[in-house]
Write an enzyme that holds these catalytic residues in place. Structure first.
Site, PDB file in Angstrom:
ATOM      1  N   ARG A 128       0.843  -1.199   0.000  1.00  0.00           N
ATOM      2  CA  ARG A 128       0.000   0.000   0.000  1.00  0.00           C
ATOM      3  C   ARG A 128       0.879   1.249   0.000  1.00  0.00           C
ATOM      4  O   ARG A 128       1.969   1.272   0.580  1.00  0.00           O
ATOM      5  CB  ARG A 128      -0.876  -0.026   1.253  1.00  0.00           C
ATOM      6  CG  ARG A 128      -1.891   1.108   1.412  1.00  0.00           C
ATOM      7  CD  ARG A 128      -3.006   0.988   0.439  1.00  0.00           C
ATOM      8  NE  ARG A 128      -4.183   1.780   0.854  1.00  0.00           N
ATOM      9  CZ  ARG A 128      -5.093   2.236   0.005  1.00  0.00           C
ATOM     10  NH1 ARG A 128      -4.972   2.012  -1.293  1.00  0.00           N
ATOM     11  NH2 ARG A 128      -6.144   2.907   0.438  1.00  0.00           N
ATOM     12  N   THR A 417      -9.592   0.338  -9.585  1.00  0.00           N
ATOM     13  CA  THR A 417      -8.806  -0.797  -9.099  1.00  0.00           C
ATOM     14  C   THR A 417      -8.894  -1.994 -10.059  1.00  0.00           C
ATOM     15  O   THR A 417      -9.646  -1.984 -11.022  1.00  0.00           O
ATOM     16  CB  THR A 417      -9.259  -1.192  -7.669  1.00  0.00           C
ATOM     17  OG1 THR A 417      -9.251  -0.033  -6.851  1.00  0.00           O
ATOM     18  CG2 THR A 417      -8.357  -2.218  -7.039  1.00  0.00           C
ATOM     19  N   GLU A 437      -6.194   3.987  -7.084  1.00  0.00           N
ATOM     20  CA  GLU A 437      -7.360   4.568  -6.418  1.00  0.00           C
ATOM     21  C   GLU A 437      -8.451   4.906  -7.414  1.00  0.00           C
ATOM     22  O   GLU A 437      -9.015   4.009  -7.997  1.00  0.00           O
ATOM     23  CB  GLU A 437      -6.996   5.766  -5.544  1.00  0.00           C
ATOM     24  CG  GLU A 437      -7.832   5.845  -4.247  1.00  0.00           C
ATOM     25  CD  GLU A 437      -9.244   6.375  -4.428  1.00  0.00           C
ATOM     26  OE1 GLU A 437      -9.438   7.314  -5.208  1.00  0.00           O
ATOM     27  OE2 GLU A 437     -10.159   5.838  -3.781  1.00  0.00           O
ATOM     28  N   SER A 482      -8.118   0.834   3.299  1.00  0.00           N
ATOM     29  CA  SER A 482      -8.565   0.365   1.990  1.00  0.00           C
ATOM     30  C   SER A 482      -9.676  -0.672   2.166  1.00  0.00           C
ATOM     31  O   SER A 482      -9.787  -1.312   3.213  1.00  0.00           O
ATOM     32  CB  SER A 482      -7.395  -0.272   1.240  1.00  0.00           C
ATOM     33  OG  SER A 482      -7.822  -0.915   0.063  1.00  0.00           O
ATOM     34  N   GLY A 504     -13.911   0.033  -5.264  1.00  0.00           N
ATOM     35  CA  GLY A 504     -14.004   0.966  -4.143  1.00  0.00           C
ATOM     36  C   GLY A 504     -14.524   0.271  -2.891  1.00  0.00           C
ATOM     37  O   GLY A 504     -14.253  -0.911  -2.653  1.00  0.00           O
TER      38      GLY A 504
END
Length: 596
Positions: A128, A417, A437, A482, A504
């Protein structure tokens, strides 16, 4: 060179309804079993059409499912040559960064689950993005202390975190790779040099984001050359990206964290004229991939494992499954509104906990054991023992040794994503969700040919509320929360399902629904990826429009829910390992399963 898949172009659209092969020196045509799929059907008619084809792709030795046929092909070549799941993942990610740049790439981050069949171990790696050292709690506030608009925060350098994907690829390869590192880049380099076929998804994404893309000159020049948005079916090359991945194949990930490419990233972030960022050389050079403890919980006779904080995916899914396990969803059935009342309110209860407690566990105390405690979950599930929706949902109070004084977070995650699921011939399994993102990330393209993320907007824009800190507030070096939910499910200590999706904060609902479909409703992987969605996170029940979900709209309204019909952009990629290997990709996107 692997046999080239010849994709017929009909009115400049990419159609994967048939495959042909050119004879070459790599793989025999019969070695591949490829998902039969038209990726350019309009959303509704294509969804209906594909749902009629309920048989998954099957194979004996290996399987890969990615979000784009060109990426699946690159990975299939590696697997057929004896590569591991990680080898294939690296090849797929390099191609995804080229052909699906709006969703993931070298300027973003990822979460990886890897099952090592030889050692019988499951490892999770956190790639990340991290917040730069000079971020401040007020960086997303205006002069009056109010949060700025989401898009004002996104476009430009302010939203960019330190990319983690390059480091993750190298770290995973060092642990589990087998084939020569440079070979993993060959297909990506070829496509970047000589051109790849622009997909319908990329083309439509450009059209949807025209106004924000036009704000950044280099990005505009690539995606909207001569003021004409790129179109589905056309060939597009990226010489700068080709040169970057050549260097990556030769020198490794270090080039992204020091040297010329690192300088390019910093200049791109700091040089945006309206919204510069604070990313520095020290931020890049100090980045580390972190090995995390996987979060696992039992559901029925299966063990469901995923990524721990800073991902909220596995924790939230585990809580929901723990609550609904008290009900016989198999007996109730998929089309029963009562099933969806139970699932929907269990989701609401888990999301209330998620909003309050879940964030980067290196910075805040996340009560993982308390949130997954069976007694705690059973007490939460008692609220589901009613025939109407729960009128008011509040976070619970899990047992913990730490003092928890957080305030709820309402940060936004947009549905972009990508996801990769792979099983190799050695029995290793991989589930990786990867992102920049929102679509096109920060909209900043480096001179090196890849887009940079906007992951810092996954933090809460405000740091305090009601006199309490928000767990997911921005802090230097912190990783934003996330919803990415790469998942591997075990039965009798063996991996049986490899699952994940983009989308998302809806990712949690997509993966959850797939798990229930596979375990409770006995669907095959093709049926599970195609099944209509129903998602409830915060009270409103969103049902997938133009599907059979319309039949439960009125019953849910009678139960007290506000119900809306919605279009969903899931991208589930699922593999099942039981006897043979079967795989399927979500018909709502362009993914393809290839087995051998």
């Amino acid at each position: 060179m692997i046999q080239k898949i010849i994709i017929s172009l009909l009115t400049l659209n990419v159609t994967l309804s048939a495959f042909a092969y050119q004879k070459s020196d790599g793989v025999k045509p019969e070695n591949f079993v490829i998902e039969n799929k038209n990726i350019n059907e309009p959303y509704l008619s294509g969804l209906k059409k594909l749902r009629q084809k309920e048989l998954p792709v099957t194979a004996n030795n290996w399987m890969v499912v990615t979000a784009n046929p060109q990426a699946s092909k690159a990975a299939a070549k590696i697997l057929d040559q004896g590569g591991t799941a990680v080898d294939a993942m690296v090849a797929a990610q390099i191609v995804l960064g080229l052909v699906e740049p709006e969703s993931s790439g070298l300027g973003g981050g990822a979460f990886l689950l890897y099952y090592d069949n030889n050692k019988k171990t499951l490892t999770s790696l956190d790639g990340r993005e991290t917040a730069p050292s000079k971020v401040t709690a007020s960086m997303f506030l205006d002069d009056k202390g109010n949060p700025i608009s989401f898009m004002d925060a996104v476009v430009g350098g302010r939203s960019v975190g330190v990319p983690g994907t390059p480091a993750l690829l190298e770290d995973a390869y060092t642990r589990w790779g087998k084939i020569s590192w440079p070979l993993l880049f060959e297909e990506g380099i070829r496509l970047a040099d000589y051109g790849f076929i622009v997909s319908q998804k990329l083309s439509s994404s450009v059209k949807k984001q025209l106004s924000s893309i036009k704000k950044v000159a280099r990005t505009k020049d690539y995606f909207i050359p001569n003021n004409l948005p790129i179109k589905s079916g056309q060939m597009l090359s990226n010489a700068a990206y080709a040169e970057t991945i050549r260097k990556f194949s030769k020198y490794g990930a270090e080039i992204f964290y020091s040297g010329e490419i690192a300088d390019d990233i910093i200049a791109t972030v700091q040089g945006h004229n309206q919204n510069p960022g604070v990313l520095s050389k020290n931020d890049l050079s100090s980045y580390k991939v972190k090995e995390r403890e996987p979060v696992c919980a039992f559901y029925r006779d299966h063990k469901v494992c995923g990524m721990g904080p800073p991902s909220s995916g596995a924790l939230t899914i585990s809580q929901i499954l723990g609550m609904i396990e008290n009900f016989d969803l198999s007996e109730l059935g998929r089309n029963n509104p009562e099933s969806w009342r139970i699932i929907g309110d269990a989701s609401r209860l888990a999301f209330a906990d998620r909003s309050l407690y879940m964030a980067d566990s290196d910075f805040v105390s996340v009560p993982i054991e308390g949130l997954l405690d069976k007694k705690y979950i059973k007490n939460r599930a008692k609220q589901l023992e009613r025939k109407m929706s729960i009128p008011v949902i509040n976070p619970g109070r899990p047992n913990t040794k730490s003092s928890l004084t957080y305030s709820q977070d309402i940060s936004i995650e947009f549905p972009s994503t990508s996801h990769i699921s792979i099983v190799d011939t050695y029995g290793n399994a991989l589930s990786m969700t990867t992102t920049i993102e929102s679509a096109f990330g920060s909209r900043l393209m480096t001179k090196s040919g890849f887009l940079l993320n906007n992951e810092l907007t996954d933090f809460s824009f405000v740091s305090h509320s009601d006199g309490k800190v928000i767990a997911n507030r921005i802090e230097p070096g912190k990783r934003p929360r996330s919803s990415m939910s790469p998942t591997i499910i075990f039965q009798k200590n063996k991996p049986i399902y490899i699952i994940g999706s983009p989308g998302g904060s809806n990712i949690i609902g997509y993966v959850l629904s797939a798990i229930i479909a596979l375990i409770d409703w006995d669907m095959n992987v093709r049926q599970a990826v195609s099944a209509p969605h129903a998602i409830n996170k915060f009270g409103t029940y969103n049902l997938e429009k133009n599907t059979t979900m319309i039949n439960i709209k009125k019953p849910l309204e009678k139960m007290g829910y506000k119900v809306e019909l919605s279009k969903f952009f899931s991208g589930l990629n699922i593999i099942k390992i039981k006897g043979n290997i079967s795989g399927a990709s979500d018909p709502r996107r362009e993914g393809v399963a290839i087995g051998g």
